[in-house]
Design a protein around this motif. Structure first.
Motif, short mmCIF file in Angstrom:
data_model
loop_
_atom_site.label_atom_id
_atom_site.label_comp_id
_atom_site.label_asym_id
_atom_site.label_seq_id
_atom_site.Cartn_x
_atom_site.Cartn_y
_atom_site.Cartn_z
N ALA A 1 12.40 7.94 -25.90
CA ALA A 1 11.55 7.87 -24.67
C ALA A 1 11.76 6.81 -23.80
CB ALA A 1 9.97 7.86 -25.37
N CYS A 2 12.08 5.74 -24.61
CA CYS A 2 12.43 4.41 -23.63
C CYS A 2 13.38 4.48 -22.69
CB CYS A 2 12.39 3.16 -24.58
SG CYS A 2 10.80 2.52 -25.07
N ARG A 3 14.61 5.07 -23.62
CA ARG A 3 15.90 5.39 -22.93
C ARG A 3 15.61 6.13 -21.82
NH1 ARG A 3 18.07 5.52 -28.24
NH2 ARG A 3 19.48 3.42 -28.71
N GLY A 4 14.96 7.35 -21.84
CA GLY A 4 14.58 8.34 -20.81
C GLY A 4 13.99 7.64 -19.63
N LEU A 5 13.00 6.79 -20.13
CA LEU A 5 12.15 6.27 -19.13
C LEU A 5 12.80 5.21 -18.02
CD1 LEU A 5 8.73 5.79 -21.46
CD2 LEU A 5 9.02 7.02 -19.08
N VAL A 6 13.53 4.46 -18.75
CA VAL A 6 14.32 3.44 -17.96
C VAL A 6 15.10 4.20 -17.00
CG1 VAL A 6 16.29 1.68 -18.14
CG2 VAL A 6 14.23 1.51 -19.91
N ALA A 7 15.85 5.23 -17.55
CA ALA A 7 16.84 6.28 -16.61
C ALA A 7 16.09 6.61 -15.52
CB ALA A 7 17.48 7.12 -17.41
N ALA A 8 15.02 7.47 -15.88
CA ALA A 8 14.15 7.68 -14.82
C ALA A 8 13.50 7.01 -13.86
CB ALA A 8 12.89 8.44 -15.46
N LEU A 9 13.04 5.70 -14.33
CA LEU A 9 12.69 4.71 -13.24
C LEU A 9 13.64 4.16 -12.50
CD1 LEU A 9 10.32 2.98 -16.21
CD2 LEU A 9 9.46 3.80 -13.86
N ARG B 1 0.76 -1.25 0.03
CA ARG B 1 0.17 0.01 -0.12
C ARG B 1 0.94 1.23 0.15
NH1 ARG B 1 -2.33 -3.51 3.74
NH2 ARG B 1 -4.19 -4.67 2.94
N ALA B 2 1.85 1.29 0.74
CA ALA B 2 2.80 2.36 0.68
C ALA B 2 3.47 2.53 -0.58
CB ALA B 2 3.96 2.11 1.85
N LEU B 3 3.84 1.52 -1.24
CA LEU B 3 4.43 1.59 -2.39
C LEU B 3 3.70 2.10 -3.44
CD1 LEU B 3 7.03 -0.80 -4.52
CD2 LEU B 3 4.69 -0.39 -5.29
N ALA B 4 2.34 1.74 -3.57
CA ALA B 4 1.34 2.03 -4.51
C ALA B 4 1.38 3.65 -4.36
CB ALA B 4 0.15 1.59 -4.18
N GLN B 5 1.22 4.19 -3.09
CA GLN B 5 1.06 5.61 -2.77
C GLN B 5 2.37 6.23 -3.32
OE1 GLN B 5 -1.69 7.34 -2.00
NE2 GLN B 5 -0.44 9.34 -2.16
N GLN B 6 3.39 5.96 -3.13
CA GLN B 6 4.72 6.57 -3.46
C GLN B 6 4.77 6.65 -5.16
OE1 GLN B 6 7.53 4.15 -1.38
NE2 GLN B 6 6.72 4.95 0.73
N LEU B 7 4.31 5.42 -5.71
CA LEU B 7 4.43 5.43 -7.01
C LEU B 7 3.44 6.44 -7.62
CD1 LEU B 7 5.76 4.49 -9.67
CD2 LEU B 7 4.14 2.44 -9.43
N GLU B 8 2.21 6.35 -7.27
CA GLU B 8 1.24 7.36 -7.84
C GLU B 8 1.77 8.68 -7.81
OE1 GLU B 8 -2.25 8.68 -9.54
OE2 GLU B 8 -1.57 6.67 -9.02
N GLU B 9 2.37 8.92 -6.82
CA GLU B 9 2.79 10.69 -6.61
C GLU B 9 4.08 10.70 -7.56
OE1 GLU B 9 4.21 10.83 -2.29
OE2 GLU B 9 1.94 10.89 -1.75
N TRP B 10 4.99 9.81 -7.77
CA TRP B 10 6.11 9.87 -8.53
C TRP B 10 5.43 9.91 -10.08
CZ3 TRP B 10 7.81 7.04 -13.01
CH2 TRP B 10 8.95 7.37 -13.37
N LYS C 1 16.48 5.60 -11.67
CA LYS C 1 16.73 6.94 -10.66
C LYS C 1 15.51 7.19 -9.50
CE LYS C 1 17.64 11.94 -10.53
NZ LYS C 1 17.91 13.15 -11.46
N GLY C 2 14.51 7.05 -9.70
CA GLY C 2 13.31 6.98 -8.97
C GLY C 2 13.35 5.67 -8.09
N GLY C 3 14.18 4.48 -8.32
CA GLY C 3 14.14 3.22 -7.49
C GLY C 3 13.15 2.41 -7.78
N LYS D 1 23.48 -3.28 -12.95
CA LYS D 1 23.00 -2.33 -13.98
C LYS D 1 21.73 -1.91 -14.60
CE LYS D 1 27.51 -3.57 -16.00
NZ LYS D 1 28.25 -4.19 -17.08
N THR D 2 20.85 -3.07 -14.74
CA THR D 2 19.56 -2.92 -15.07
C THR D 2 18.69 -2.46 -13.96
OG1 THR D 2 19.06 -5.27 -14.38
CG2 THR D 2 19.57 -4.99 -16.63
N ARG D 3 18.96 -2.45 -12.59
CA ARG D 3 18.14 -1.90 -11.60
C ARG D 3 18.24 -0.55 -11.59
NH1 ARG D 3 18.41 -6.54 -6.91
NH2 ARG D 3 17.78 -4.74 -5.64
N ALA D 4 19.49 -0.09 -12.04
CA ALA D 4 19.85 1.14 -11.89
C ALA D 4 19.45 1.96 -13.15
CB ALA D 4 21.21 1.37 -11.63
N GLY D 5 18.99 1.20 -14.16
CA GLY D 5 18.66 2.10 -15.33
C GLY D 5 19.47 2.38 -16.11
#
Length: 381
Positions: free
Chosen positions: A41-49, A17-26, A51-53, A110-114
């Motif tokens: 767009a995909c490269r940018g999204l992977v990098a942003a995701l 539930r906490a994760l869902a709320q945090q992701l919604e805000e992100w 960075k967001g953890g 590497k993949t988890r960091a984007g």
């Protein structure tokens, strides 16, 4: 705002539930992104995701409820964001589940960091749902494997830094003779021969392997164990396809509710018409039923079930097929605006169709469900 009451269901823990709320805000702060250049767009999204953890959840220990909640939320905001997240998980799922410590150490950070993009290379020109019919070969030369053949409809093809590749090593006929490999991009003999355009633009490609050499350490699992690797990965991620469809359906329902409560016909809101209320009722019913099937499958897997083949197939079949119906009703309720390019429901209409095909088409899921149901009956008869 979408309905959030489902988060109180007993399938979830407080951390979900906490994760869902945090992701919604992100997601509200970062999505959607422009899709004019899909690769960028995909490269940018992977990098942003990364960075967001959020990509931390795609490698290592896989919590299916978490994966489903993330895919549902991202899909509701931006279909391409869902795609970018999903492929980081699917592309390295085999490494997470079957990889050696060295393979996991090399790629998962590497993949988890984007910082690296992943892909899952299973489908071939003559073997889509019939994985056992794969013809691509990986010949064992003692100190190395040499790959020859083609893969097609590969998500992130030409974009990925690492591929999970399935090829025939010949330990037995059909499914018994497949093996899985970890392959970095850029090896001699590996090429992208065609980029594939679809109604909802995603980076897809046909790949060719001509005498591509891999060290023996590239093998995932045991020789001849590739089919089990593929099915093990799909057993986890098939439920997440249902979650993505659920996210699309929730967004379509929200868009329809906003439309019918503000659009006037004969001096009254569309929502006052009984036929419109009937559509809304059907849409709400389909969304809740899809959510129940999706999170049942995810909960069962997280609770220790060795396989959830039947549950995941039910979730994917129902959620994707009914999401198509929910979105179609939303388009109908929007009238001409529903088919106008740039409208959200028009975008959803294009996005949902592929989900009824990839990771096991709807008709294949029916076969899976029937066989599992018959087998369970025969065991108790």
């Amino acid at each position: 705002m979408p309905d959030r009451s489902f988060l109180s269901w007993p399938f979830f823990e407080d951390r979900h539930r906490a994760l869902a709320q945090q992701l919604e805000e992100w997601a509200q702060d970062h999505l959607p992104v422009p899709h004019d250049d899909v690769d960028a767009a995909c490269r940018g999204l992977v990098a942003a995701l990364g960075k967001g953890g959020w990509l931390v959840h795609t490698g290592g220990t896989l919590d299916v409820r978490t994966l489903c909640l993330i895919r549902e939320t991202l899909a509701r905001h931006d279909g391409l964001a869902d795609f970018a997240f999903a492929m980081q998980g699917l592309g390295t799922g085999a490494i997470s589940l079957f990889g050696t410590p060295a393979q996991q150490k090399e790629w998962l950070p590497k993949t988890r960091a984007g910082s690296a993009i992943s892909a899952f290379a299973l489908t071939e020109p003559r073997s889509g749902s019939d994985v056992a019919n794969s013809t691509m070969t990986a010949t064992d030369y003692g100190d190395r494997y040499v790959l020859n053949g083609e893969k097609t409809w590969i998500s992130n093809g030409g974009l990925a830094d690492v591929y999970t590749v399935f090829a025939r090593t010949g330990e037995g006929p059909g499914a018994k003779g497949l093996s899985a490999f970890v392959m970095p991009d850029g090896l001699p003999g590996f090429e992208v021969v065609e980029r594939l355009d679809t109604i909802a633009p995603h980076p897809l490609a046909t790949l060719r392997f001509t005498d591509v050499e891999l060290p023996k350490t590239a093998l995932l699992g045991r020789p001849g164990g590739g089919f089990a690797v593929a099915m093990g990965v799909l057993d986890v991620f098939r439920s997440t396809v249902a979650a993505a469809a659920l996210g699309f359906a929730r967004r379509a329902l929200d868009e329809a509710l906003a439309r019918v409560t503000t659009r006037q016909v004969g001096g009254a809101p569309l929502a006052d018409l009984q036929m419109v209320q009937g559509h809304i009722a059907d849409m709400a019913l389909d969304v809740d039923a899809a959510a129940l099937l999706t999170y049942r499958a995810a909960w069962a897997k997280d609770s220790g079930a060795p396989r959830v083949t039947r549950e995941a197939a039910m979730a994917k079949l129902f959620s994707t097929d009914q999401a198509q119906q929910v979105i179609d009703r939303a388009v109908q309720l929007h009238g001409g605006d529903g088919v106008r390019h740039g409208q959200m429901v028009e975008s959803l209409y294009r996005e949902i169709r592929a989900l009824r095909i990839y990771e096991g088409a709807s008709d294949v899921q029916r076969v899976v469900i029937a066989r599992q149901t018959l087998a369970a009956y025969m065991e108790t008869a």
